[in-house]
Design a protein around this motif. Sequence first.
Motif, PDB file in Angstrom:
ATOM      1  N   PHE A 176     -31.944 -12.835 -18.238  1.00 12.29           N
ATOM      2  CA  PHE A 176     -30.587 -12.367 -18.588  1.00 12.29           C
ATOM      3  C   PHE A 176     -29.785 -12.061 -17.313  1.00 12.29           C
ATOM      4  O   PHE A 176     -28.605 -12.402 -17.205  1.00 12.29           O
ATOM      5  CB  PHE A 176     -30.645 -11.110 -19.463  1.00 12.29           C
ATOM      6  N   PHE A 199     -26.213 -13.912 -16.130  1.00 15.51           N
ATOM      7  CA  PHE A 199     -24.956 -13.165 -16.006  1.00 15.51           C
ATOM      8  C   PHE A 199     -24.718 -12.678 -14.575  1.00 15.51           C
ATOM      9  O   PHE A 199     -23.943 -11.754 -14.355  1.00 15.51           O
ATOM     10  CB  PHE A 199     -24.950 -11.992 -16.994  1.00 15.51           C
ATOM     11  N   GLU A 230     -21.161 -12.200 -13.224  1.00 14.47           N
ATOM     12  CA  GLU A 230     -20.284 -11.211 -13.879  1.00 14.47           C
ATOM     13  C   GLU A 230     -20.522  -9.841 -13.239  1.00 14.47           C
ATOM     14  O   GLU A 230     -21.676  -9.463 -13.014  1.00 14.47           O
ATOM     15  CB  GLU A 230     -20.643 -11.113 -15.375  1.00 14.47           C
ATOM     16  N   ILE A 280     -21.182  -6.881 -14.010  1.00 13.89           N
ATOM     17  CA  ILE A 280     -21.640  -5.978 -15.079  1.00 13.89           C
ATOM     18  C   ILE A 280     -21.766  -4.543 -14.537  1.00 13.89           C
ATOM     19  O   ILE A 280     -22.342  -4.328 -13.473  1.00 13.89           O
ATOM     20  CB  ILE A 280     -23.041  -6.400 -15.583  1.00 13.89           C
ATOM     21  N   ILE A 332     -25.129  -1.957 -19.561  1.00 17.17           N
ATOM     22  CA  ILE A 332     -25.649  -2.746 -20.676  1.00 17.17           C
ATOM     23  C   ILE A 332     -25.597  -1.898 -21.926  1.00 17.17           C
ATOM     24  O   ILE A 332     -25.886  -0.697 -21.880  1.00 17.17           O
ATOM     25  CB  ILE A 332     -27.085  -3.218 -20.365  1.00 17.17           C
ATOM     26  N   HIS A 378     -17.508  -3.136 -17.502  1.00 16.74           N
ATOM     27  CA  HIS A 378     -17.672  -4.549 -17.854  1.00 16.74           C
ATOM     28  C   HIS A 378     -19.075  -4.654 -18.442  1.00 16.74           C
ATOM     29  O   HIS A 378     -20.067  -4.536 -17.727  1.00 16.74           O
ATOM     30  CB  HIS A 378     -17.510  -5.419 -16.596  1.00 16.74           C
ATOM     31  N   LEU A 400     -22.402  -5.864 -20.693  1.00 12.79           N
ATOM     32  CA  LEU A 400     -23.283  -6.902 -21.236  1.00 12.79           C
ATOM     33  C   LEU A 400     -23.998  -6.307 -22.445  1.00 12.79           C
ATOM     34  O   LEU A 400     -24.643  -5.262 -22.332  1.00 12.79           O
ATOM     35  CB  LEU A 400     -24.312  -7.342 -20.179  1.00 12.79           C
ATOM     36  N   ILE A 438     -26.891  -6.588 -25.296  1.00 10.20           N
ATOM     37  CA  ILE A 438     -28.195  -7.261 -25.466  1.00 10.20           C
ATOM     38  C   ILE A 438     -28.820  -6.858 -26.784  1.00 10.20           C
ATOM     39  O   ILE A 438     -28.736  -5.695 -27.196  1.00 10.20           O
ATOM     40  CB  ILE A 438     -29.121  -6.934 -24.267  1.00 10.20           C
ATOM     41  N   ALA A 496     -18.629  -8.859 -21.011  1.00 17.64           N
ATOM     42  CA  ALA A 496     -19.064 -10.029 -20.238  1.00 17.64           C
ATOM     43  C   ALA A 496     -19.693 -11.064 -21.150  1.00 17.64           C
ATOM     44  O   ALA A 496     -19.608 -12.271 -20.904  1.00 17.64           O
ATOM     45  CB  ALA A 496     -20.074  -9.596 -19.179  1.00 17.64           C
ATOM     46  N   GLY A 545     -26.456 -11.157 -24.518  1.00 12.92           N
ATOM     47  CA  GLY A 545     -27.752 -11.758 -24.254  1.00 12.92           C
ATOM     48  C   GLY A 545     -28.655 -11.516 -25.450  1.00 12.92           C
ATOM     49  O   GLY A 545     -28.858 -10.371 -25.858  1.00 12.92           O
TER      50      GLY A 545
END
Lengths: 189, 189
Positions: free
Chosen positions: A42, A46, A49, A51, A54, A119, A121, A123, A148, A151
């Motif tokens: 992952f 990414f 990006e 990030i 998460i 930003h 991500l 999951i 972003a 995942g």
Amino acid sequence: MQMLKDRIIRDGQVLPGNILKVDSFLNHQIDPVLMDAIGEEFARRFMNEPITRILTIESSGIAPALFAGYHLRVPVVFAKKTESANQDPDTFAAPVHSYTRNRDNVIRVACRYLSASDHILVIDDFLAHGEALLGLADLVCQAGASLAGAGIVIEKGFQDGGKRVRTSGIRVESLAIIEDMSDGHVRFQ
Amino acid sequence: MQMLKDRIIRDGQVLPGNILKVDSFLNHQIDPVLMDAIGEEFARRFMNEPITRILTIESSGIAPALFAGYHLRVPVVFAKKTESANQDPDTFAAPVHSYTRNRDNVIRVACRYLSASDHILVIDDFLAHGEALLGLADLVCQAGASLAGAGIVIEKGFQDGGKRVRTSGIRVESLAIIEDMSDGHVRFQ
């Protein structure tokens, strides 16, 4: 991700009702070495990006999210499905329908763990109908943060979630996409 | 473990009712780099035990357990607090009273993820009254497995859980033991 696909073939059980049971390595018993490899993958997908955090959902999203956070060096926040005793009064909340349990849950994150400068991500372990993922994206939107992408460890490509989520403009990176398992054998895209 | 104690002092919040809120790095937002260090420390403390599996409880135990499992190279099983839709019919179950929520939960593990040949390390985020830990030890006992001991991230040394669990013969390794926080300031043993 071949290592994951091999594991699904070896240890996954296909049950009636298009259920893929992977609780020997993903969502009851967890293989931490596999999770580390998943988190690293992952992070790789990414890496371009910026990030900052998460976001996942308890309990099965925590393991893959945690190792992605480890490799990206960012904190991991998990949305809660039940109200905690000592929870912040200020939370972002979104309804999520669970098809497996056939009921509606409200997922919550304390406002101070998602901000407009983030930003994010997202999951999760599975993508089937997309309910959980769209609920998590809703929390990100409420916070004014940018997304972003998502995942996903295992996507059920024969269900509508992937299309729903991608159509809404969200980048989805799934490590294994199942095309069909209606005859009891898993075939990947 | 100094890194953990420093983090508790810096980011922990003491709330009325002897509540220590550490949801910025342990049980809502998680710091994966700290969890890795915690997992490594548990692995170090139990390195002379032939651990075959780690047992924890959802959701807050998963993060420290997972990194301990990574460093010990063993699978991690988490006991569930709610019945899953696709759960095995054969489970070990134990009642656990939650003082924070003032209710009884039943925790469950599928029988096939605990066996008589296992040597189990139990891990949890908090030890206060000892209910969760004794419930997990009960599951280990039902399986006929042996218990190497318990790894706890934060023990409330002023509550009775540590004494109850140690008196029952279980080795407990707590990375931070709080002696007192009644005046709003955390002091460690």
